[in-house]
Design a protein around this motif. Structure first.
Motif, PDB file in Angstrom:
ATOM      1  N   ILE A  10      17.083  21.671  39.872  1.00 47.26           N
ATOM      2  CA  ILE A  10      17.821  22.575  40.753  1.00 47.26           C
ATOM      3  C   ILE A  10      18.511  21.749  41.833  1.00 47.26           C
ATOM      4  N   SER A  11      19.838  21.809  41.808  1.00 46.98           N
ATOM      5  CA  SER A  11      20.647  21.055  42.752  1.00 46.98           C
ATOM      6  C   SER A  11      22.040  21.658  42.757  1.00 46.98           C
ATOM      7  N   ALA A  12      22.622  21.848  43.941  1.00 52.04           N
ATOM      8  CA  ALA A  12      23.962  22.423  44.030  1.00 52.04           C
ATOM      9  C   ALA A  12      24.958  21.541  43.280  1.00 52.04           C
ATOM     10  N   GLY A  13      25.885  22.174  42.572  1.00 49.20           N
ATOM     11  CA  GLY A  13      26.918  21.423  41.866  1.00 49.20           C
ATOM     12  C   GLY A  13      27.138  21.932  40.460  1.00 49.20           C
ATOM     13  N   THR A  14      27.757  21.077  39.660  1.00 48.66           N
ATOM     14  CA  THR A  14      28.131  21.431  38.295  1.00 48.66           C
ATOM     15  C   THR A  14      27.318  20.626  37.294  1.00 48.66           C
ATOM     16  N   VAL A  15      26.849  21.314  36.259  1.00 46.40           N
ATOM     17  CA  VAL A  15      26.124  20.690  35.153  1.00 46.40           C
ATOM     18  C   VAL A  15      26.959  20.902  33.899  1.00 46.40           C
ATOM     19  N   ILE A  16      27.267  19.819  33.196  1.00 49.16           N
ATOM     20  CA  ILE A  16      28.073  19.917  31.981  1.00 49.16           C
ATOM     21  C   ILE A  16      27.195  19.589  30.779  1.00 49.16           C
ATOM     22  N   PHE A  17      27.193  20.506  29.806  1.00 50.03           N
ATOM     23  CA  PHE A  17      26.426  20.287  28.582  1.00 50.03           C
ATOM     24  C   PHE A  17      27.274  19.443  27.640  1.00 50.03           C
ATOM     25  N   THR A  18      26.780  18.262  27.291  1.00 49.07           N
ATOM     26  CA  THR A  18      27.570  17.320  26.492  1.00 49.07           C
ATOM     27  C   THR A  18      26.907  16.934  25.175  1.00 49.07           C
ATOM     28  N   ASN A  19      25.772  17.542  24.850  1.00 49.97           N
ATOM     29  CA  ASN A  19      25.101  17.215  23.581  1.00 49.97           C
ATOM     30  C   ASN A  19      26.019  17.495  22.402  1.00 49.97           C
ATOM     31  N   ALA A  20      25.868  16.706  21.347  1.00 51.98           N
ATOM     32  CA  ALA A  20      26.606  16.967  20.113  1.00 51.98           C
ATOM     33  C   ALA A  20      26.122  18.269  19.473  1.00 51.98           C
ATOM     34  N   GLY A  21      24.876  18.649  19.765  1.00 47.99           N
ATOM     35  CA  GLY A  21      24.318  19.901  19.263  1.00 47.99           C
ATOM     36  C   GLY A  21      24.084  20.850  20.421  1.00 47.99           C
ATOM     37  N   VAL A  22      23.273  21.855  20.180  1.00 51.35           N
ATOM     38  CA  VAL A  22      22.985  22.878  21.189  1.00 51.35           C
ATOM     39  C   VAL A  22      22.079  22.312  22.284  1.00 51.35           C
ATOM     40  N   ASN A  23      22.426  22.561  23.533  1.00 50.28           N
ATOM     41  CA  ASN A  23      21.532  22.267  24.645  1.00 50.28           C
ATOM     42  C   ASN A  23      20.618  23.476  24.816  1.00 50.28           C
ATOM     43  N   ALA A  24      19.308  23.257  24.799  1.00 49.22           N
ATOM     44  CA  ALA A  24      18.326  24.308  25.054  1.00 49.22           C
ATOM     45  C   ALA A  24      17.648  23.959  26.370  1.00 49.22           C
ATOM     46  N   MET A  25      18.059  24.662  27.443  1.00 49.39           N
ATOM     47  CA  MET A  25      17.632  24.322  28.786  1.00 49.39           C
ATOM     48  C   MET A  25      16.712  25.397  29.366  1.00 49.39           C
ATOM     49  N   THR A  26      15.899  25.004  30.347  1.00 51.68           N
ATOM     50  CA  THR A  26      15.096  25.964  31.091  1.00 51.68           C
ATOM     51  C   THR A  26      15.430  25.801  32.574  1.00 51.68           C
ATOM     52  N   LEU A  27      15.357  26.919  33.297  1.00 51.82           N
ATOM     53  CA  LEU A  27      15.641  26.925  34.723  1.00 51.82           C
ATOM     54  C   LEU A  27      14.521  27.664  35.433  1.00 51.82           C
ATOM     55  N   ALA A  28      13.866  26.988  36.360  1.00 56.50           N
ATOM     56  CA  ALA A  28      12.751  27.575  37.096  1.00 56.50           C
ATOM     57  C   ALA A  28      13.266  28.449  38.236  1.00 56.50           C
TER      58      ALA A  28
END
Length: 99
Positions: A10-28
């Motif tokens: 968790i941090s202010a700003g932009t996150v770019i998903f760049t994986n060649a496949g699907v990004n599976a992320m979790t956010l608390a």
């Protein structure tokens, strides 16, 4: 910042998903000290990336807090979330389904 699979810092700003496949992320849940933190997530690859934040996403639609943000498989699919009251409020969304 670029994101890999797993927990999102968790941090202010932009996150770019760049994986060649699907990004599976979790956010608390954000802490009280993170109130107002705004994060934008952008699909940098054409995959159906997901952010799971169980019971933490408020999207202004009936049915209570939601669990998952699923990106359409297009570069540029975007969602902006802001920390409010220990949850994540959808500020803006382009081709991302919240469920």
């Amino acid at each position: 910042a670029e994101a890999a699979n797993g927990a999102i810092t968790i941090s202010a700003g932009t996150v770019i998903f760049t994986n060649a496949g699907v990004n599976a992320m979790t956010l608390a849940a954000p802490s009280a000290g993170q109130e107002g933190t705004r994060m934008t997530f952008v699909a940098g690859t054409a995959n159906a990336h997901t952010i799971t934040a169980t019971g933490l996403i408020d999207d202004g639609v009936t049915g209570g807090s939601k669990n998952v943000a699923t990106f359409a498989a297009f570069v540029g699919a975007t969602i902006t979330l802001e920390a409010y009251n220990s949850k994540w409020v959808v500020v803006a969304s382009n081709n991302v389904t919240v469920s």
